[in-house]
Design an enzyme around this catalytic site. Structure first.
Site, PDB file in Angstrom:
ATOM      1  N   TYR A 223       0.847  -1.213   0.145  1.00  0.00           N
ATOM      2  CA  TYR A 223       0.145  -0.139   0.029  1.00  0.00           C
ATOM      3  C   TYR A 223       1.055   1.328   0.020  1.00  0.00           C
ATOM      4  CZ  TYR A 223       0.672   1.042   4.994  1.00  0.00           C
ATOM      5  OH  TYR A 223       1.579   0.966   6.433  1.00  0.00           O
TER       6      TYR A 223
ATOM      7  N   ARG B 270       8.109   4.137  -4.586  1.00  0.00           N
ATOM      8  CA  ARG B 270       8.112   3.284  -3.336  1.00  0.00           C
ATOM      9  C   ARG B 270       7.076   2.154  -3.797  1.00  0.00           C
ATOM     10  NH1 ARG B 270       7.211   5.648   2.440  1.00  0.00           N
ATOM     11  NH2 ARG B 270       5.041   6.071   1.742  1.00  0.00           N
TER      12      ARG B 270
ATOM     13  N   ARG C 233      -7.176 -20.892  -1.820  1.00  0.00           N
ATOM     14  CA  ARG C 233      -6.091 -20.823  -0.747  1.00  0.00           C
ATOM     15  C   ARG C 233      -4.971 -21.898  -0.876  1.00  0.00           C
ATOM     16  NH1 ARG C 233      -4.229 -21.983   4.014  1.00  0.00           N
ATOM     17  NH2 ARG C 233      -3.508 -20.196   5.478  1.00  0.00           N
TER      18      ARG C 233
ATOM     19  N   HIS D  73      -0.552 -21.168  -0.289  1.00  0.00           N
ATOM     20  CA  HIS D  73       0.588 -20.223   0.164  1.00  0.00           C
ATOM     21  C   HIS D  73       1.178 -19.856  -1.109  1.00  0.00           C
ATOM     22  CE1 HIS D  73      -0.090 -21.333   4.135  1.00  0.00           C
ATOM     23  NE2 HIS D  73       0.597 -20.753   4.696  1.00  0.00           N
TER      24      HIS D  73
ATOM     25  N   LYS E 269       6.379  -1.690   1.958  1.00  0.00           N
ATOM     26  CA  LYS E 269       5.034  -0.988   2.504  1.00  0.00           C
ATOM     27  C   LYS E 269       4.136  -2.077   2.394  1.00  0.00           C
ATOM     28  CE  LYS E 269       2.983   3.349   3.177  1.00  0.00           C
ATOM     29  NZ  LYS E 269       3.110   3.489   4.712  1.00  0.00           N
TER      30      LYS E 269
ATOM     31  N   GLU F 267      12.683   2.784  13.625  1.00  0.00           N
ATOM     32  CA  GLU F 267      11.677   3.622  13.460  1.00  0.00           C
ATOM     33  C   GLU F 267      10.663   3.623  14.494  1.00  0.00           C
ATOM     34  OE1 GLU F 267       9.807   2.972   9.537  1.00  0.00           O
ATOM     35  OE2 GLU F 267      10.060   0.652   9.910  1.00  0.00           O
TER      36      GLU F 267
ATOM     37  N   LEU G 273      11.127   1.572   7.126  1.00  0.00           N
ATOM     38  CA  LEU G 273      10.400   2.042   5.726  1.00  0.00           C
ATOM     39  C   LEU G 273      11.011   3.271   5.330  1.00  0.00           C
ATOM     40  CD1 LEU G 273       7.766   1.311   3.929  1.00  0.00           C
ATOM     41  CD2 LEU G 273       6.864   3.422   4.971  1.00  0.00           C
TER      42      LEU G 273
HETATM   43  C1  LIG Z   1       6.353   1.904   9.461  1.00  0.00           C
HETATM   44  C2  LIG Z   1       6.298   3.236   8.978  1.00  0.00           C
HETATM   45  N1  LIG Z   1       7.581   4.006   8.780  1.00  0.00           N
HETATM   46  C3  LIG Z   1       7.599   5.134   8.288  1.00  0.00           C
HETATM   47  C4  LIG Z   1       6.615   5.750   7.759  1.00  0.00           C
HETATM   48  C5  LIG Z   1       6.765   7.112   7.348  1.00  0.00           C
HETATM   49  O1  LIG Z   1       6.756   7.137   5.735  1.00  0.00           O
HETATM   50  P1  LIG Z   1       5.987   8.342   5.063  1.00  0.00           P
HETATM   51  O2  LIG Z   1       6.927   9.722   5.299  1.00  0.00           O
HETATM   52  O3  LIG Z   1       6.275   7.970   3.685  1.00  0.00           O
HETATM   53  O4  LIG Z   1       4.707   8.535   5.351  1.00  0.00           O
HETATM   54  C6  LIG Z   1       5.495   5.206   7.814  1.00  0.00           C
HETATM   55  C7  LIG Z   1       4.200   5.946   7.247  1.00  0.00           C
HETATM   56  O5  LIG Z   1       2.960   5.310   7.613  1.00  0.00           O
HETATM   57  C8  LIG Z   1       5.096   3.704   8.556  1.00  0.00           C
HETATM   58  O6  LIG Z   1       4.092   3.074   8.522  1.00  0.00           O
END
Ligand SMILES: Cc1ncc(COP(=O)(O)O)c(C=O)c1O
Length: 285
Positions: free
Chosen positions: A33, A52, A100, A102, A147, A179, A203
């Site tokens: 997403y 991304r 279903r 995997h 993501k 993070e 991320l």
């Molecule tokens: C785990 C995680 N890290 C970092 C971010 C920040 O990313 P962005 O600045 O692209 O929103 C998000 C955004 O939702 C996130 O879910």
């Protein structure tokens, strides 16, 4: 007016949008997403978000179901279809419905879903006073650069913050800052911004990139590296960044003040730079 969403080639009211129960997004969390902020009906850093998305799809060994041009047109149409000037676009691609099993299905057609909601950025009080955070061990997998919609660890980690009346959970993997549960984290030490590297344990945030670009163009020193928990706990400032939260100062971590317990001078400067940048590129072209 009912919320209009996009699903598999059609724009329709959200109440009429359904996905088959065997969709691999529902069964396996097999999808990716994006969340794209929109200011004055313009998508912020759309190309970077689409790049991304491409990276995330490649991580799942999935073809991108739309070309960059098609994505841009769809996002623009969704923005026009919804009333708010400032919106948050949620875009999701799953591997689609299939019996279903995997292993990848041979002939599944990806499910493509997009919705728009009014963008809710932090309140002036949150910006002025900062927010609190808790910390936890990063229990996620080794591909946090994807993501992925499979967000169970993030859900559990974020709930820890909510249970503690805090805004975010800051994660440490093997004693190193990664993070937040739904944000990137920056620290400031003696005027220098500290940022974790964009490796597989975080991320690569679009807001993270904007912050470092602004630091560079405005001569604010920064260091990208692996920072131990003790150093982060003793930092002068800590910040959260994300597309919807923009930049927020963390003023307590696990109930202890960060620095002097108030948003710091580097935060104030970066917050201003970020708002000015946004206004410049989004509101005035
Ligand atoms: C785990 C995680 N890290 C970092 C971010 C920040 O990313 P962005 O600045 O692209 O929103 C998000 C955004 O939702 C996130 O879910």
């Amino acid at each position: 007016m009912s919320q209009i969403i996009y699903l598999n080639g059609r724009f329709l009211p959200i109440e009429q949008a359904y996905v088959p129960v065997l969709d691999r997004g529902f069964i396996f969390g097999d999808g990716v997403y994006e969340v794209i902020p929109v200011y004055s009906k313009r998508a912020f850093r759309l190309r970077e978000h689409l790049a991304r998305l491409e990276h995330s799809l490649a991580g799942l060994r999935m073809e991108n179901p739309r070309s960059p041009d098609e994505w841009e047109k769809l996002v623009e149409k969704l923005i026009r279809t919804n009333e708010s000037e400032d919106q948050s676009i949620y875009l999701q691609v799953t591997r689609g419905p299939a019996p279903r099993d995997h292993a990848f299905p041979k002939h599944a057609v990806p499910t493509v879903f997009m919705m728009s909601n009014p963008l809710v950025t932090p309140s002036p009080a949150q910006v002025a006073q900062g927010v609190s955070a808790v910390s936890a061990t990063d229990i996620r997998w080794d591909r946090c650069d994807i993501k992925a919609i499979a967000l169970l660890p993030n859900v559990l980690l974020r709930q820890m913050a909510v249970d503690a009346g805090a805004a975010e959970t800051i994660l440490f993997r093997d004693g190193i800052l990664t993070e937040g549960s739904a944000s990137n984290i920056f620290a400031v030490e003696n005027g220098v911004i500290l940022a974790p590297p964009k490796d597989r344990h975080m991320l690569p945030g679009i807001t993270y990139d904007v912050v470092l670009e602004l630091a560079k163009t405005n001569g604010i020193p920064f260091e990208i590296g692996y920072f131990a928990e003790a150093r982060i706990r003793n930092a002068d400032e800590l910040w959260i960044t994300s597309s919807t939260r923009e930049i927020l100062a963390i003023v307590t971590l696990d109930s202890k003040p960060v620095g002097d317990g108030k948003p710091g001078p580097v935060f104030h400067r970066m917050y201003r730079l970020y708002q000015d940048y946004k206004n410049e590129v989004m509101r005035h072209g």
